[in-house]
Write an enzyme that holds these catalytic residues in place. Sequence first.
Site, mmCIF file in Angstrom:
data_model
loop_
_atom_site.group_PDB
_atom_site.id
_atom_site.type_symbol
_atom_site.label_atom_id
_atom_site.label_comp_id
_atom_site.label_asym_id
_atom_site.label_seq_id
_atom_site.Cartn_x
_atom_site.Cartn_y
_atom_site.Cartn_z
ATOM 1 N N HIS A 74 46.125 44.009 42.400
ATOM 2 C CA HIS A 74 46.295 45.395 41.942
ATOM 3 C C HIS A 74 47.456 45.592 40.987
ATOM 4 C CE1 HIS A 74 43.369 46.494 44.856
ATOM 5 N NE2 HIS A 74 44.107 46.177 45.887
ATOM 6 N N CYS A 96 44.875 41.240 38.179
ATOM 7 C CA CYS A 96 43.555 41.082 37.569
ATOM 8 C C CYS A 96 43.618 41.575 36.113
ATOM 9 C CB CYS A 96 42.532 41.901 38.350
ATOM 10 S SG CYS A 96 40.914 41.875 37.557
ATOM 11 N N GLU A 126 47.378 50.157 42.632
ATOM 12 C CA GLU A 126 46.977 49.964 41.226
ATOM 13 C C GLU A 126 47.466 51.139 40.381
ATOM 14 O OE1 GLU A 126 42.724 49.328 40.439
ATOM 15 O OE2 GLU A 126 43.012 50.462 38.589
ATOM 16 N N THR A 161 40.243 51.274 38.291
ATOM 17 C CA THR A 161 39.155 50.317 38.015
ATOM 18 C C THR A 161 37.963 50.524 38.956
ATOM 19 O OG1 THR A 161 40.332 48.739 39.394
ATOM 20 C CG2 THR A 161 40.577 48.485 37.013
ATOM 21 N N CYS A 189 36.009 48.932 36.053
ATOM 22 C CA CYS A 189 35.618 47.512 36.016
ATOM 23 C C CYS A 189 34.094 47.375 36.158
ATOM 24 C CB CYS A 189 36.338 46.825 37.166
ATOM 25 S SG CYS A 189 35.716 45.210 37.505
ATOM 26 N N SER A 217 40.592 49.450 51.811
ATOM 27 C CA SER A 217 40.082 49.046 50.495
ATOM 28 C C SER A 217 39.314 50.201 49.856
ATOM 29 C CB SER A 217 39.172 47.823 50.669
ATOM 30 O OG SER A 217 38.264 47.730 49.601
HETATM 31 S S1 SF4 Z 1 37.055 44.823 41.183
HETATM 32 FE FE1 SF4 Z 1 37.303 44.393 39.007
HETATM 33 S S2 SF4 Z 1 39.377 45.142 38.586
HETATM 34 FE FE2 SF4 Z 1 39.250 44.911 40.774
HETATM 35 S S3 SF4 Z 1 40.028 42.860 41.141
HETATM 36 FE FE3 SF4 Z 1 37.805 42.715 40.958
HETATM 37 S S4 SF4 Z 1 37.402 42.159 38.814
HETATM 38 FE FE4 SF4 Z 1 39.504 42.964 38.969
#
Ligand code: SF4
Length: 278
Positions: A74, A96, A126, A161, A189, A217
């Site tokens: 995050h 990420c 995040e 995301t 994402c 989560s």
């Molecule tokens: S859901 Fe998308 S933004 Fe989140 S860790 Fe996985 S690839 Fe990265």
Amino acid sequence: MDVKIAKTAGFCWGVRRTVDKVMEVADQHRAPVVTLGPIIHNPQAVARFSEKGVGTVMGIGEVADGTTVVVRTHGAVREELERAEARGLEVVDGTCPYVKYPQAMAQRLSREGYHIVIVGDANHAEIKGVISYSEQPCTVVKPGGPVPEIKAKKVAVIAQTTCIGAEFERVVGVLALRHKEVRAVNTICNDTEERQADARALASEVDAVVVVGGKNSANTRHLAEICRAIQPRTWHVETEAELEPAWFDGCRVVGLSAGASTPDWVVEGVASWLRALR
Ligand code: SF4
């Protein structure tokens, strides 16, 4: 009982990358290794890391000299990274790349004079990280919540995301009618969109749905909301220990979806329990 597992259930690309990085660092380093915040939002995976000697700290102030710090999926708050650098700590960046993008856009667009609006949860790690990259005050709009009045000519909208696409669209639409210039940068994402589409399709084909993943989560909770809107018999669990046989009375096929931070072995544990149910 028949179990249908969503194609996208389990670790996403970004989480797998960070988890592999932590394992690599833990194997290679003699010095202590800690992650800045829980590496992913899954208590079972975090417990496995601690068995490997990888600790978790909530801030650089808790880190002893000589420790290697891994930044989680995050991302981290910019000031914390600056503190680590000032102390000469080794930092391994596990952020990420899809989280780095909204961080970079918040920085760039705030420098260009845009008021940054983030659609997401202000308390999520995040979003705290993204806010820290904006060089001007910014506004966080909670999904489903009101869009406050903002005194600015130019606004730039970015999203967590894991944000649901319709929520991003709603906030952009409201702001477009209020401001002279609205710049929308879709930072959702693709993995999240695919996982959500997959969960939607699955929920419409089965008699009940189990969504597996940490209760902390955000992307797992969104999946459960999406499935519940289509199939009311939807349960969100962290492991098979929470499942109750009575939940599946009269069911022939159960769908199984899982958040991006749910390890494969946890998904398999739930699937085996369901398959064994008569
Ligand atoms: S859901 Fe998308 S933004 Fe989140 S860790 Fe996985 S690839 Fe990265």
